[in-house]
Design an enzyme around this catalytic site. Structure first.
Site, PDB file in Angstrom:
ATOM      1  N   HIS A 212      25.900   0.494 -18.966  1.00 20.54           N
ATOM      2  CA  HIS A 212      25.028  -0.478 -19.631  1.00 20.54           C
ATOM      3  C   HIS A 212      25.843  -1.470 -20.457  1.00 20.54           C
ATOM      4  O   HIS A 212      25.374  -2.556 -20.764  1.00 20.54           O
ATOM      5  CB  HIS A 212      23.988   0.237 -20.492  1.00 20.54           C
ATOM      6  N   ASP A 242      25.993   5.699 -14.893  1.00 20.77           N
ATOM      7  CA  ASP A 242      26.095   4.812 -16.048  1.00 20.77           C
ATOM      8  C   ASP A 242      27.584   4.583 -16.325  1.00 20.77           C
ATOM      9  O   ASP A 242      28.186   5.219 -17.176  1.00 20.77           O
ATOM     10  CB  ASP A 242      25.404   5.455 -17.256  1.00 20.77           C
ATOM     11  N   GLY A 329      27.168   5.046 -32.456  1.00 17.99           N
ATOM     12  CA  GLY A 329      28.574   4.706 -32.556  1.00 17.99           C
ATOM     13  C   GLY A 329      29.475   5.618 -31.742  1.00 17.99           C
ATOM     14  O   GLY A 329      30.637   5.314 -31.539  1.00 17.99           O
ATOM     15  N   SER A 331      28.711   6.478 -28.584  1.00 21.63           N
ATOM     16  CA  SER A 331      28.460   6.207 -27.177  1.00 21.63           C
ATOM     17  C   SER A 331      29.663   5.589 -26.474  1.00 21.63           C
ATOM     18  O   SER A 331      30.445   4.865 -27.071  1.00 21.63           O
ATOM     19  CB  SER A 331      27.284   5.249 -27.026  1.00 21.63           C
ATOM     20  N   SER A 347      26.754   8.731 -22.438  1.00 23.85           N
ATOM     21  CA  SER A 347      25.677   7.868 -21.983  1.00 23.85           C
ATOM     22  C   SER A 347      24.568   7.766 -23.020  1.00 23.85           C
ATOM     23  O   SER A 347      24.254   6.688 -23.493  1.00 23.85           O
ATOM     24  CB  SER A 347      25.100   8.383 -20.656  1.00 23.85           C
TER      25      SER A 347
END
Length: 470
Positions: A212, A242, A329, A331, A347
């Site tokens: 993303h 992802d 934070g 991720s 993810s």
């Protein structure tokens, strides 16, 4: 920071406190294996993953999943009762065999039913080989008719096939906070985290991060207002994964294969490995530092609430489910093993590092295979995870990740990121995780603001045993 040293600094890790410290190497080596045929062998988790891969390739759907028993240090494989030939082969290979009632085909059928009837934002499911069931999790946003729909579907599958549990908070991609990589987009800044440095198929230096992030922005910098140093080459989100491959703009960039473990410590990343249920893993994040936990499910399906369509769902399939905590934070950061195996990219999930929660990760092996990239000096997706000293693993010669055999939830395209604690057995389990402190930021498709870790600096201490706080 010079562009030629592409080791993004992690400012937040200096305040780890007791969250991360290196221990002696007492657990870093593998015990001697048993010599007797048919005796379950004592294995390190990475070697159990290799054995699982070998058995999966040799026996296919005759297996109903496998997991690592960390207390006994054995690989346990599920076999449907009565299949004596499979039992004999698995035992000769050195696995402990457990006879179960649900076959891979039945578990996949249950996953298809959930996809058709229970695909709503805030739900998730994955097969837990330890209970031989599909575990379905619904977060706090699943209420009213949606809750009734999910509960009815799970009950219709039967208590011997599926379990429903609640998770507090809401499943979301973790966003904002932390030192990482940055991009400027209309409406503000996007923050994400570098996951693992890699070499692209054309030989250029690059890194993996969350998909993303690549969908959210094209160019990335190593400082909030700095000039771009890397450009997205490929991005997948939502859908089957992802992950993004981002190439450094300067072809002479040095991209060391290391993960910053905090307090000046680094772990050398030497191979990509598939996860195994029951395996201990470490997640590094610039917000909460180093934390550890266990893999609880594979091929998890996650339904995130779409950030671009109030009535839409961003479904991601094929993720690793864990009980490792994460917060805003963290991720995009690195999921890895203590001996330097790259496992996943953060993810999303729910909960926090005070009350716990579920976090989901993109498998690194799948990202490498899809992008054609390789880790470090070139150990690509196919040949990672050496088989250690597994003698007698007699079912095929494949090395590499073994967790893919975990009871076939791979065809799931539905449910939310909350697949949660795979070992929950029984009926409807209400209650659970705490509200996440993650702030849903960034208007980009799936929360572009991934921050977290995986940033490499210094010389890797790959052989050190790590302990993180849960």
């Amino acid at each position: 920071m010079p562009k030629r040293k592409a080791a993004i600094a992690v400012g937040g890790v200096a305040a780890l406190g007791a969250a991360a410290f290196l221990l002696p190497n007492a657990n870093a080596s593998q015990d001697k294996t048993s010599g007797a045929a048919g005796t379950a062998r004592t294995l390190k988790a990475a070697d159990a993953s290799d054995l699982a891969a070998q058995l999966q390739k040799a026996l296919g759907d005759a297996l109903a999943g496998s997991y690592y028993d960390s207390a006994k240090r054995q690989l346990v494989v599920n076999v449907v009762s009565g299949d004596k030939n499979v039992i004999v082969q698995a035992e000769k290979a050195g696995a402990a065999v457990r006879q179960v009632g649900n076959s891979t085909a039945r578990l996949r059928s249950a996953a298809r039913t959930l996809k058709a009837r229970a695909t709503v934002p805030g739900t998730a499911w994955a097969v837990d080989p330890r209970t031989n069931k599909v575990v379905v999790t619904a977060d706090s946003t699943v209420t009213g008719a949606k809750w009734d729909r999910v509960r009815s579907t799970v009950r219709g599958l039967g208590s011997d096939m599926a379990t429903l549990k609640r998770s507090g908070g809401a499943f979301k991609t973790f966003v904002s906070g932390g030192d990482a990589i940055f991009s400027q987009v209309p409406g503000g800044n996007v923050r994400c985290s570098l996951g693992f440095n890699v070499t692209a198929a054309d030989g250029s230096p690059a890194f993996l991060t969350a998909g993303h992030c690549g969908v959210a922005a094209k160019q990335w910098s190593d400082s909030q207002n700095g000039q771009p140093i890397a450009t997205v080459d490929q991005a997948t989100f939502p859908g089957q994964g992802d992950f993004s491959l981002v190439k450094y703009d300067d072809p002479s960039t040095q991209a060391p294969s290391e993960v910053n473990a905090g307090n000046g410590q680094t772990v050398q990343i030497n191979q990509a490995v598939d996860a195994t249920v029951g395996q201990t893993v470490f997640r590094m994040g610039s917000t909460t530092g180093l934390h550890d936990g266990q893999v609880t499910g594979l091929d998890a399906t996650v339904n995130f609430q779409s950030e671009t369509d109030p009535n839409g769902v961003d479904t991601v399939t094929g993720l690793i489910q864990t009980d490792v905590c994460a917060e805003a934070g963290d991720s995009g950061g690195s999921l890895f093993t203590q001996d330097g195996g790259a496992v996943g990219l953060t993810s999303g999930g729910s909960g926090d590092c005070t009350s716990g929660g579920e976090t989901f990760f993109q498998p690194v092996t799948a990202a490498l295979q899809a992008t054609g990239a390789t880790l470090g000096a070139g150990a690509g997706a196919g040949g990672q995870a050496g088989a250690g000293d597994q003698s007698g693993a007699g079912a095929g010669d494949q090395s590499g990740a073994g967790a893919g055999d975990q009871a076939g939830a791979g065809d799931q395209s539905g449910a939310g990121d909350g697949s949660g604690a795979g070992d929950q057995a029984g009926g409807d389990q209400i209650g659970g995780g705490a509200d996440p402190s993650a702030t849903a930021g960034g208007e980009q498709s799936g929360a572009g603001n991934r921050s977290g870790t995986g940033h490499r600096s210094g010389a890797g201490a790959g052989s050190s045993s790590l302990t993180g706080t849960r």
